[in-house]
Design a protein around this motif. Structure first.
Motif, PDB file in Angstrom:
ATOM      1  N   TYR A 167      -7.053 -10.107  -0.799  1.00  0.00           N
ATOM      2  CA  TYR A 167      -5.853  -9.858  -1.229  1.00  0.00           C
ATOM      3  C   TYR A 167      -5.547  -8.344  -1.543  1.00  0.00           C
ATOM      4  N   ALA A 168      -4.413  -8.129  -1.766  1.00  0.00           N
ATOM      5  CA  ALA A 168      -3.886  -6.840  -2.189  1.00  0.00           C
ATOM      6  C   ALA A 168      -4.124  -6.816  -3.589  1.00  0.00           C
ATOM      7  N   ILE A 169      -4.210  -5.533  -4.179  1.00  0.00           N
ATOM      8  CA  ILE A 169      -4.464  -5.536  -5.718  1.00  0.00           C
ATOM      9  C   ILE A 169      -3.237  -4.301  -6.244  1.00  0.00           C
ATOM     10  N   GLY A 170      -2.588  -4.513  -7.158  1.00  0.00           N
ATOM     11  CA  GLY A 170      -1.951  -3.543  -7.639  1.00  0.00           C
ATOM     12  C   GLY A 170      -2.138  -3.188  -9.009  1.00  0.00           C
ATOM     13  N   ALA A 188      -5.307  -5.293   1.169  1.00  0.00           N
ATOM     14  CA  ALA A 188      -6.702  -5.945   1.855  1.00  0.00           C
ATOM     15  C   ALA A 188      -6.934  -5.479   3.225  1.00  0.00           C
ATOM     16  N   GLY A 189      -8.063  -5.449   3.898  1.00  0.00           N
ATOM     17  CA  GLY A 189      -8.516  -5.094   5.148  1.00  0.00           C
ATOM     18  C   GLY A 189      -8.459  -3.674   5.420  1.00  0.00           C
ATOM     19  N   ASP A 190      -7.256  -3.083   6.076  1.00  0.00           N
ATOM     20  CA  ASP A 190      -7.204  -1.652   6.153  1.00  0.00           C
ATOM     21  C   ASP A 190      -7.136  -0.870   4.980  1.00  0.00           C
ATOM     22  N   GLY A 191      -6.829  -1.385   3.903  1.00  0.00           N
ATOM     23  CA  GLY A 191      -6.902  -0.515   2.676  1.00  0.00           C
ATOM     24  C   GLY A 191      -5.659   0.522   2.500  1.00  0.00           C
ATOM     25  N   THR A 192      -4.465  -0.027   3.238  1.00  0.00           N
ATOM     26  CA  THR A 192      -3.169   1.003   3.182  1.00  0.00           C
ATOM     27  C   THR A 192      -2.924   1.009   1.527  1.00  0.00           C
ATOM     28  N   ILE A 193      -2.534   2.034   1.176  1.00  0.00           N
ATOM     29  CA  ILE A 193      -2.282   2.504  -0.132  1.00  0.00           C
ATOM     30  C   ILE A 193      -0.797   2.896  -0.373  1.00  0.00           C
ATOM     31  N   TYR A 194      -0.333   2.312  -1.492  1.00  0.00           N
ATOM     32  CA  TYR A 194       0.968   2.705  -2.001  1.00  0.00           C
ATOM     33  C   TYR A 194       0.799   3.505  -3.360  1.00  0.00           C
ATOM     34  N   TYR A 195       1.718   4.558  -3.810  1.00  0.00           N
ATOM     35  CA  TYR A 195       1.674   4.986  -4.818  1.00  0.00           C
ATOM     36  C   TYR A 195       3.181   5.462  -5.357  1.00  0.00           C
ATOM     37  N   VAL A 209      -2.433  -9.337  -8.757  1.00  0.00           N
ATOM     38  CA  VAL A 209      -2.609  -9.494  -7.606  1.00  0.00           C
ATOM     39  C   VAL A 209      -1.873 -10.537  -6.786  1.00  0.00           C
ATOM     40  N   PRO A 210      -1.224 -10.250  -5.979  1.00  0.00           N
ATOM     41  CA  PRO A 210      -0.196 -11.004  -5.124  1.00  0.00           C
ATOM     42  C   PRO A 210      -0.859 -12.193  -4.527  1.00  0.00           C
ATOM     43  N   SER A 211      -0.431 -13.534  -4.324  1.00  0.00           N
ATOM     44  CA  SER A 211      -0.950 -14.497  -3.523  1.00  0.00           C
ATOM     45  C   SER A 211      -0.693 -14.228  -1.982  1.00  0.00           C
ATOM     46  N   THR A 212       0.455 -13.349  -1.726  1.00  0.00           N
ATOM     47  CA  THR A 212       0.653 -13.198  -0.367  1.00  0.00           C
ATOM     48  C   THR A 212       1.165 -11.797  -0.477  1.00  0.00           C
ATOM     49  N   GLY A 213       1.121 -10.775   0.682  1.00  0.00           N
ATOM     50  CA  GLY A 213       1.922  -9.726   0.744  1.00  0.00           C
ATOM     51  C   GLY A 213       1.152  -8.588  -0.008  1.00  0.00           C
ATOM     52  N   GLY A 221       2.317  -4.532  -2.017  1.00  0.00           N
ATOM     53  CA  GLY A 221       3.380  -3.368  -2.375  1.00  0.00           C
ATOM     54  C   GLY A 221       3.818  -3.774  -3.468  1.00  0.00           C
ATOM     55  N   PRO A 222       4.947  -2.850  -4.035  1.00  0.00           N
ATOM     56  CA  PRO A 222       5.701  -2.949  -5.256  1.00  0.00           C
ATOM     57  C   PRO A 222       6.630  -4.087  -5.169  1.00  0.00           C
ATOM     58  N   ASP A 223       7.093  -4.397  -4.090  1.00  0.00           N
ATOM     59  CA  ASP A 223       8.262  -5.397  -3.950  1.00  0.00           C
ATOM     60  C   ASP A 223       7.786  -6.858  -4.115  1.00  0.00           C
ATOM     61  N   VAL A 224       6.632  -7.206  -3.864  1.00  0.00           N
ATOM     62  CA  VAL A 224       6.267  -8.593  -3.633  1.00  0.00           C
ATOM     63  C   VAL A 224       5.924  -9.097  -5.187  1.00  0.00           C
ATOM     64  N   ASN A 225       5.999 -10.400  -5.109  1.00  0.00           N
ATOM     65  CA  ASN A 225       5.604 -11.201  -6.389  1.00  0.00           C
ATOM     66  C   ASN A 225       4.385 -11.084  -6.674  1.00  0.00           C
TER      67      ASN A 225
END
Length: 122
Positions: A32-35, A53-60, A98-102, A104-108
């Motif tokens: 999962y992604a983590i924010g 998750a996976g590639d570890g792409t990061i948003y700030y 943690v979002p269940s899917t997706g 970034g800042p715009d997901v649920n």
């Protein structure tokens, strides 16, 4: 039920640093992604940073770029937010989520920590 234990908040002077931690209990968030989000008095909740998750792409979020660093340790089910060059405007309650899917800042975001207070004095 997903539970998180957050720590590392506290009082810092402007220009100082803090490191937040968020450990997931009985939940493996490797997939999962983590924010990190924050809520300051009188302001809307704001997505500070997120790591995919996976590639570890990061948003700030723009105001923390170059000052905050998010990282994750999947083996420990823990995500960190290293904060340096703190400013009074960073004062807020910080939450991991943690979002269940997706990602970034715009997901649920479905699962939230209890929050940890950060206060930055000038």
């Amino acid at each position: 039920e997903v539970q998180f234990v957050e720590s590392g908040g506290g009082l810092a002077q402007a220009g100082g640093s803090l490191r937040l931690s968020c450990a997931a209990l009985e939940f493996s968030f490797a997939d999962y992604a983590i924010g990190w989000w924050r809520l300051a008095p009188g302001k809307e909740r704001e997505g500070v940073s997120c790591i995919r998750a996976g590639d570890g792409t990061i948003y700030y979020e723009d105001s923390v770029k170059g000052r905050f660093t998010i990282s994750r340790d999947n083996a420990k089910n823990t995500v960190y937010l290293q904060m340096i060059s703190l400013k009074p405007e960073d004062t807020a309650v910080y939450y991991c989520a943690v979002p269940s899917t997706g990602w970034g800042p715009d997901v649920n975001y479905d699962w939230w920590g209890q929050g940890t207070q950060v206060i930055v004095s000038s």
